[in-house]
Write a protein that holds these residues in place. Structure first.
Motif, PDB file in Angstrom:
ATOM      1  N   MET A 162       0.827  -1.205   0.000  1.00 24.33           N
ATOM      2  CA  MET A 162       0.000   0.000   0.000  1.00 24.33           C
ATOM      3  C   MET A 162       0.865   1.260   0.000  1.00 24.33           C
ATOM      4  SD  MET A 162      -2.971  -1.181   2.713  1.00 24.33           S
ATOM      5  CE  MET A 162      -3.959   0.309   2.588  1.00 24.33           C
ATOM      6  N   GLN A 203      -7.170   6.508   0.308  1.00 24.83           N
ATOM      7  CA  GLN A 203      -5.981   5.658   0.381  1.00 24.83           C
ATOM      8  C   GLN A 203      -5.321   5.787   1.750  1.00 24.83           C
ATOM      9  OE1 GLN A 203      -4.625   3.641  -1.922  1.00 24.83           O
ATOM     10  NE2 GLN A 203      -5.413   4.235  -3.927  1.00 24.83           N
ATOM     11  N   HIS A 213      -6.765   6.647   4.544  1.00 26.76           N
ATOM     12  CA  HIS A 213      -7.636   6.025   5.540  1.00 26.76           C
ATOM     13  C   HIS A 213      -7.403   4.515   5.573  1.00 26.76           C
ATOM     14  CE1 HIS A 213     -11.178   5.189   7.953  1.00 26.76           C
ATOM     15  NE2 HIS A 213     -11.600   4.341   7.022  1.00 26.76           N
ATOM     16  N   GLY A 214      -7.315   3.885   4.410  1.00 21.42           N
ATOM     17  CA  GLY A 214      -7.054   2.452   4.348  1.00 21.42           C
ATOM     18  C   GLY A 214      -5.711   2.096   4.958  1.00 21.42           C
ATOM     19  N   SER A 235      -5.902   2.316   8.743  1.00 21.97           N
ATOM     20  CA  SER A 235      -6.654   1.201   9.318  1.00 21.97           C
ATOM     21  C   SER A 235      -5.771  -0.027   9.474  1.00 21.97           C
ATOM     22  CB  SER A 235      -7.870   0.865   8.444  1.00 21.97           C
ATOM     23  OG  SER A 235      -8.791   1.934   8.414  1.00 21.97           O
ATOM     24  N   SER A 274      -9.703  -2.775  13.690  1.00 20.16           N
ATOM     25  CA  SER A 274      -9.866  -2.756  12.244  1.00 20.16           C
ATOM     26  C   SER A 274     -11.340  -2.685  11.871  1.00 20.16           C
ATOM     27  CB  SER A 274      -9.251  -4.005  11.614  1.00 20.16           C
ATOM     28  OG  SER A 274      -9.983  -5.153  11.980  1.00 20.16           O
TER      29      SER A 274
END
Length: 206
Positions: A148, A167, A169-170, A173, A202
Motif C-alpha cells: 500500500m 488511500q 484512511h485504508g 486502518s 480494524s
C-alpha cells in the motif's frame, strides 16, 4: 469446499460447542456475534447444517418446550402447517473435527474474514495456536502495508484529494490493526492473553 462455506461451517461448529441451538438462534448469533456473516441468509445456513448432519458432525433433535406448552405448541404448529423446531447438537465426531480446525494455523487463518472468525473462538484455542495465528496475521498485514505504501508513493501525484484521503484512511486502518496485533502478541508472550474480549480496531464503524 469453498473458503466462504468453510468459514461458515467452522463458525457453526464453534457456536454449537457452546450450546445446542435451533436454526434461528444460530443465524442470530452469526449475525450479532460474528459480523462477517451479516449478509448470510437461511438459504446459506440450512444447506450448511444439512451437510454437517450428513457428515455426522451434528445431530438434529426436536426442541422440548415445557410440558404445559406441548399441547398448545403442537396445536399452533398444526394450524400453521409448521414442523416443530429442530435443535442442532454437536456430536463427538463434530467436537473432534472442530478441535482439528481450531489447531490449524496456515495462511487461510490469516485472511480477513477467516481471521475474524478464528479470533472469536480464541477462548477455545490453545495459547501456542493463538500465537501462530496472530503472528501470521501480523505478517500478512505487514506485507499489505508495504504494498500500500509503495502504491501510494507511485500514484500520489495523480490522485485527487478525495481518492488520496481514502488511500490514507485504508493505510491508517491497517497500521492500527498491526499495532493492535503487536499488543495482543506481547500479552500472549507475557501470559496476559486477553482472548477474544478485546475490541478489534480494524472494525472501523465510526
Amino acid at each position: 469446499m469453498s473458503r466462504r462455506s468453510g468459514i461458515l461451517e467452522f463458525a457453526v461448529l464453534g457456536l454449537l460447542r457452546e450450546s445446542p441451538m435451533h436454526g434461528y438462534e444460530l443465524r442470530k448469533r452469526l449475525n450479532t456475534s460474528l459480523g462477517v456473516f451479516r449478509a448470510f441468509s437461511y438459504g446459506s445456513l440450512y444447506p450448511c447444517l444439512k451437510t454437517l448432519v450428513q457428515r455426522g458432525w451434528l445431530i438434529e433433535e426436536p426442541s422440548s418446550p415445557p410440558e404445559a406448552d406441548l399441547e398448545r405448541e403442537a396445536r399452533s404448529a398444526a394450524l400453521a402447517g409448521r414442523r416443530a423446531k429442530i435443535v442442532y447438537r454437536l456430536t463427538a465426531d463434530g467436537k473432534e473435527h472442530l478441535e482439528e480446525l481450531l489447531c490449524q494455523t496456515g495462511p487461510d487463518a490469516w485472511e480477513d474474514e477467516h481471521f475474524r472468525v478464528r479470533f472469536a473462538f480464541f477462548g477455545q484455542t490453545s495459547r501456542d495456536v493463538r500465537m501462530r495465528v496472530l503472528e501470521g496475521r501480523r505478517s500478512r498485514l505487514e506485507e499489505r502495508l508495504a504494498k500500500m505504501r509503495a502504491s501510494l508513493a507511485r500514484t500520489r501525484e495523480r490522485l485527487d484529494d478525495y481518492t488520496l484521503e481514502l488511500q490514507r484512511h485504508g493505510l491508517e486502518s491497517v497500521e492500527r490493526e498491526v499495532r493492535w496485533l503487536n499488543e495482543l502478541i506481547e500479552s500472549e508472550r507475557t501470559g496476559r492473553g486477553r482472548g477474544a474480549t478485546s475490541p478489534d480496531p480494524s472494525d472501523d464503524t465510526a
